[in-house]
Design a protein around this motif. Structure first.
Motif, PDB file in Angstrom:
ATOM      1  N   SER A 104     -45.837 -45.945  79.755  1.00 57.39           N
ATOM      2  CA  SER A 104     -47.079 -46.429  79.146  1.00 57.39           C
ATOM      3  C   SER A 104     -47.162 -47.949  79.224  1.00 57.39           C
ATOM      4  O   SER A 104     -47.654 -48.605  78.324  1.00 57.39           O
ATOM      5  N   ALA A 105     -46.644 -48.524  80.311  1.00 64.20           N
ATOM      6  CA  ALA A 105     -46.678 -49.967  80.543  1.00 64.20           C
ATOM      7  C   ALA A 105     -48.048 -50.354  81.094  1.00 64.20           C
ATOM      8  O   ALA A 105     -48.903 -49.500  81.318  1.00 64.20           O
ATOM      9  N   PRO A 106     -48.301 -51.655  81.340  1.00 71.64           N
ATOM     10  CA  PRO A 106     -49.580 -52.048  81.944  1.00 71.64           C
ATOM     11  C   PRO A 106     -49.813 -51.339  83.267  1.00 71.64           C
ATOM     12  O   PRO A 106     -48.883 -51.026  84.002  1.00 71.64           O
ATOM     13  N   GLN A 107     -51.077 -51.079  83.550  1.00 73.75           N
ATOM     14  CA  GLN A 107     -51.430 -50.374  84.765  1.00 73.75           C
ATOM     15  C   GLN A 107     -51.059 -51.207  85.996  1.00 73.75           C
ATOM     16  O   GLN A 107     -51.127 -52.425  85.971  1.00 73.75           O
ATOM     17  N   TRP A 108     -50.706 -50.495  87.048  1.00 66.31           N
ATOM     18  CA  TRP A 108     -50.278 -51.137  88.289  1.00 66.31           C
ATOM     19  C   TRP A 108     -51.410 -51.079  89.304  1.00 66.31           C
ATOM     20  O   TRP A 108     -51.890 -50.002  89.652  1.00 66.31           O
ATOM     21  N   SER A 109     -51.816 -52.247  89.792  1.00 67.43           N
ATOM     22  CA  SER A 109     -52.802 -52.310  90.854  1.00 67.43           C
ATOM     23  C   SER A 109     -52.088 -52.323  92.202  1.00 67.43           C
ATOM     24  O   SER A 109     -50.861 -52.434  92.283  1.00 67.43           O
ATOM     25  N   SER A 110     -52.876 -52.223  93.272  1.00 68.19           N
ATOM     26  CA  SER A 110     -52.279 -52.258  94.607  1.00 68.19           C
ATOM     27  C   SER A 110     -51.619 -53.605  94.885  1.00 68.19           C
ATOM     28  O   SER A 110     -50.571 -53.677  95.542  1.00 68.19           O
ATOM     29  N   GLN A 111     -52.194 -54.691  94.360  1.00 67.70           N
ATOM     30  CA  GLN A 111     -51.584 -56.009  94.539  1.00 67.70           C
ATOM     31  C   GLN A 111     -50.246 -56.099  93.802  1.00 67.70           C
ATOM     32  O   GLN A 111     -49.278 -56.679  94.322  1.00 67.70           O
ATOM     33  N   ASP A 112     -50.176 -55.503  92.594  1.00 68.29           N
ATOM     34  CA  ASP A 112     -48.920 -55.515  91.848  1.00 68.29           C
ATOM     35  C   ASP A 112     -47.836 -54.745  92.591  1.00 68.29           C
ATOM     36  O   ASP A 112     -46.672 -55.170  92.659  1.00 68.29           O
ATOM     37  N   VAL A 113     -48.205 -53.592  93.139  1.00 70.72           N
ATOM     38  CA  VAL A 113     -47.229 -52.786  93.872  1.00 70.72           C
ATOM     39  C   VAL A 113     -46.724 -53.534  95.102  1.00 70.72           C
ATOM     40  O   VAL A 113     -45.526 -53.518  95.414  1.00 70.72           O
ATOM     41  N   VAL A 117     -36.862 -60.302  89.703  1.00 75.42           N
ATOM     42  CA  VAL A 117     -37.934 -59.549  90.365  1.00 75.42           C
ATOM     43  C   VAL A 117     -39.247 -59.678  89.592  1.00 75.42           C
ATOM     44  O   VAL A 117     -40.322 -59.847  90.169  1.00 75.42           O
ATOM     45  N   SER A 118     -39.176 -59.615  88.253  1.00 73.49           N
ATOM     46  CA  SER A 118     -40.402 -59.646  87.451  1.00 73.49           C
ATOM     47  C   SER A 118     -41.114 -60.985  87.536  1.00 73.49           C
ATOM     48  O   SER A 118     -42.327 -61.052  87.283  1.00 73.49           O
ATOM     49  N   THR A 119     -40.402 -62.063  87.890  1.00 66.28           N
ATOM     50  CA  THR A 119     -41.076 -63.359  88.028  1.00 66.28           C
ATOM     51  C   THR A 119     -42.027 -63.376  89.215  1.00 66.28           C
ATOM     52  O   THR A 119     -42.923 -64.227  89.274  1.00 66.28           O
ATOM     53  N   GLN A 120     -41.872 -62.451  90.152  1.00 65.18           N
ATOM     54  CA  GLN A 120     -42.748 -62.376  91.316  1.00 65.18           C
ATOM     55  C   GLN A 120     -43.834 -61.320  91.170  1.00 65.18           C
ATOM     56  O   GLN A 120     -44.634 -61.129  92.082  1.00 65.18           O
ATOM     57  N   VAL A 121     -43.845 -60.622  90.011  1.00 61.77           N
ATOM     58  CA  VAL A 121     -44.846 -59.577  89.757  1.00 61.77           C
ATOM     59  C   VAL A 121     -45.595 -59.962  88.488  1.00 61.77           C
ATOM     60  O   VAL A 121     -45.046 -59.827  87.389  1.00 61.77           O
ATOM     61  N   PRO A 140     -39.453 -57.046  83.190  1.00 60.17           N
ATOM     62  CA  PRO A 140     -38.383 -56.458  83.996  1.00 60.17           C
ATOM     63  C   PRO A 140     -38.253 -54.950  83.826  1.00 60.17           C
ATOM     64  O   PRO A 140     -38.000 -54.230  84.794  1.00 60.17           O
ATOM     65  N   GLU A 141     -38.465 -54.459  82.589  1.00 55.67           N
ATOM     66  CA  GLU A 141     -38.378 -53.014  82.364  1.00 55.67           C
ATOM     67  C   GLU A 141     -39.514 -52.277  83.072  1.00 55.67           C
ATOM     68  O   GLU A 141     -39.319 -51.184  83.613  1.00 55.67           O
ATOM     69  N   ASP A 142     -40.718 -52.872  83.087  1.00 56.18           N
ATOM     70  CA  ASP A 142     -41.832 -52.261  83.824  1.00 56.18           C
ATOM     71  C   ASP A 142     -41.518 -52.172  85.316  1.00 56.18           C
ATOM     72  O   ASP A 142     -41.773 -51.132  85.949  1.00 56.18           O
ATOM     73  N   ARG A 170     -38.574 -52.175  86.826  1.00 55.79           N
ATOM     74  CA  ARG A 170     -37.508 -51.209  87.096  1.00 55.79           C
ATOM     75  C   ARG A 170     -38.022 -49.781  87.023  1.00 55.79           C
ATOM     76  O   ARG A 170     -37.690 -48.937  87.881  1.00 55.79           O
ATOM     77  N   THR A 171     -38.847 -49.479  85.997  1.00 55.41           N
ATOM     78  CA  THR A 171     -39.373 -48.126  85.847  1.00 55.41           C
ATOM     79  C   THR A 171     -40.283 -47.755  87.004  1.00 55.41           C
ATOM     80  O   THR A 171     -40.206 -46.641  87.545  1.00 55.41           O
ATOM     81  N   ARG A 172     -41.175 -48.685  87.388  1.00 47.18           N
ATOM     82  CA  ARG A 172     -42.093 -48.397  88.492  1.00 47.18           C
ATOM     83  C   ARG A 172     -41.341 -48.162  89.799  1.00 47.18           C
ATOM     84  O   ARG A 172     -41.658 -47.242  90.569  1.00 47.18           O
ATOM     85  N   TRP A 173     -40.328 -48.976  90.052  1.00 46.11           N
ATOM     86  CA  TRP A 173     -39.578 -48.845  91.298  1.00 46.11           C
ATOM     87  C   TRP A 173     -38.748 -47.557  91.306  1.00 46.11           C
ATOM     88  O   TRP A 173     -38.699 -46.848  92.303  1.00 46.11           O
ATOM     89  N   TYR A 174     -38.147 -47.273  90.176  1.00 53.36           N
ATOM     90  CA  TYR A 174     -37.247 -46.118  90.134  1.00 53.36           C
ATOM     91  C   TYR A 174     -38.014 -44.801  90.230  1.00 53.36           C
ATOM     92  O   TYR A 174     -37.571 -43.856  90.899  1.00 53.36           O
ATOM     93  N   PHE A 175     -39.180 -44.710  89.592  1.00 51.90           N
ATOM     94  CA  PHE A 175     -39.893 -43.440  89.524  1.00 51.90           C
ATOM     95  C   PHE A 175     -40.924 -43.245  90.636  1.00 51.90           C
ATOM     96  O   PHE A 175     -41.318 -42.108  90.898  1.00 51.90           O
ATOM     97  N   PHE A 176     -41.398 -44.339  91.260  1.00 56.10           N
ATOM     98  CA  PHE A 176     -42.508 -44.176  92.191  1.00 56.10           C
ATOM     99  C   PHE A 176     -42.306 -44.835  93.549  1.00 56.10           C
ATOM    100  O   PHE A 176     -42.713 -44.272  94.565  1.00 56.10           O
TER     101      PHE A 176
END
Length: 403
Positions: free
Chosen positions: A106-115, A144-148, A153-155, A157-163
């Motif tokens: 339930s973190a902030p939504q991910w756009s294509s630019q964020d991905v 990694v989170s400084t570039q997104v 950082p938890e967002d 890690r979760t996005r990368w690990y699950f998707f």
């Protein structure tokens, strides 16, 4: 023949008229140029306004893509099952893991630019690990989170690990995978990560949990005969769902199914309105046997919920001896008033106050405290020489403990 003075004057007038004509032509030319300039400025202003509107739309779209999802990750009302928590740790572990993963997702939504930023950041992190000869499995998620933007950082890690991992399998579950997962869970009861790894198909632990909860988990085909057996078992054993499923011959993981079915049967048979003499007698017997355990008491009062049983007992039956129809009012002693004043300052709820005052319900101690407070306020006004207002029918707003 005109005189020389007239000729010179005529020439002067002709020159003056020529100059006036030239000035008139220059004015017309200047007017035309100004009109063209104004038209050009208007068209330029319209172009600028259109460009600003397009930029504003782009900004709003980008903001919408990065909009935070402000939603509770846990339900606001929980139905606690102390016996189920103690005697079925597997079901409780499943529920805890599900809530934990949902809170991560339930973190902030991910756009294509964020991905895309996340993928570039992970590639940079891989190159950095290779250059420093460090363990490639160790990722500095803070870096990694400084570039997104807008993601912790938890967002990331979760996005990368699950998707976003290349090894993650996001396709539809096959029948063979479902059977293998059900077999692994039923035989060894491993963690969801171990169960997903045993499939060797690139599934994550959370994907395995979701698939199990949605379609693999066994269900019970409830019939009228099974409903009657469930009600009889709960009537005999109480809300000990592990004992209930053992009595009925169901597997241990069916405890939650039995509890859900019993709650549904209870809600469909729920009655409202006046209490009958038989219901009052059943409530008195259940309270005498189990005390104020309202979840157990409601089982022995058909058609009434635990809240209804509590309200009926606290509001009326607790103050009426068996066989009587009216409540017996007992006068408050000075010692009880002093103990009530002390408990109101010490405890946060009227139930706690009633327990320490003794012999009174939470409603009775609340009404007594309101009366004592009103008397104290009136006495203070008399001492100051102020007129005491007449008492109104509606009580004052309370500021004491909560109900």
């Amino acid at each position: 023949m005109p005189a020389p003075d007239e000729v010179s004057e005529l020439r002067a007038l002709e020159q003056l008229e020529a100059q006036l004509g030239a000035l008139r032509d220059a004015g017309e030319t200047q007017k035309r140029i100004q009109s063209e300039v104004l038209n050009a400025l208007d068209s330029e202003q319209k172009l600028v306004e259109n460009a600003l509107q397009q930029l504003a739309m782009i900004d709003r779209q980008a903001a919408a893509d990065r909009e935070l999802t402000l939603a509770p990750t846990e339900p606001t009302v929980r139905y606690t099952l102390p016996l189920l928590k103690e005697k079925s740790p597997l079901l409780q572990a499943h529920a805890d893991e599900r809530r934990r993963i949902r809170s991560l997702l339930s973190a902030p939504q991910w756009s294509s630019q964020d991905v895309e930023c996340l993928r570039i950041a992970m590639e940079n992190e891989r190159l950095r690990s290779a250059a420093l000869h460090t363990d490639p499995s160790t990722v500095d998620w803070a870096r990694v989170s400084t570039q997104v933007p807008f993601h912790t950082p938890e967002d990331c890690r979760t996005r990368w690990y699950f998707f976003e991992r290349a090894s993650v399998n996001l396709t539809r579950w096959s029948t063979g995978e479902k059977r293998a997962l059900a077999s692994a869970i039923d035989q060894a009861n491993p963690s969801w990560e171990d169960a997903a790894d045993s499939l060797k198909t690139g599934r994550t632990g959370y994907a395995a949990l979701e698939a199990y909860q949605r379609g693999i988990k066994p269900a019970i085909d409830w019939t009228p005969e099974r409903d009657a057996a469930l009600l009889a078992a709960v009537q005999s054993l109480g809300p000990d769902w592990k004992a209930v499923v053992q009595h009925l011959g169901y597997p241990a993981f069916c405890a939650s199914l039995c509890h859900q079915r019993h709650s549904k049967l209870k809600s469909t048979a729920l009655r409202l309105g006046r209490w009958s003499a038989e219901e009052d007698a059943a409530l008195r017997a259940a309270v005498a046997e189990y005390g104020c355990d309202w979840k157990r008491v409601e089982i022995y009062v058909p058609g009434r919920s635990g809240q209804q049983c509590r309200e009926r007992w606290v509001g009326r039956l607790a103050n009426i001896p068996e066989g009587e129809t009216q409540a017996t009012r007992r006068a408050w002693l000075p010692e009880e008033d002093a103990r009530l004043r002390e408990c109101v300052q010490k405890y946060k709820t009227w139930v706690q106050v009633a327990e320490h005052v003794g012999g009174r319900s939470d409603k009775m101690v609340r009404e007594r405290w309101l009366l004592l407070r009103r008397r104290d306020e009136e006495e203070a006004m008399r001492q100051r020489g102020e007129p005491v207002p007449a008492r109104r029918g509606r009580r004052q707003s309370e500021t004491g403990p909560k109900t």
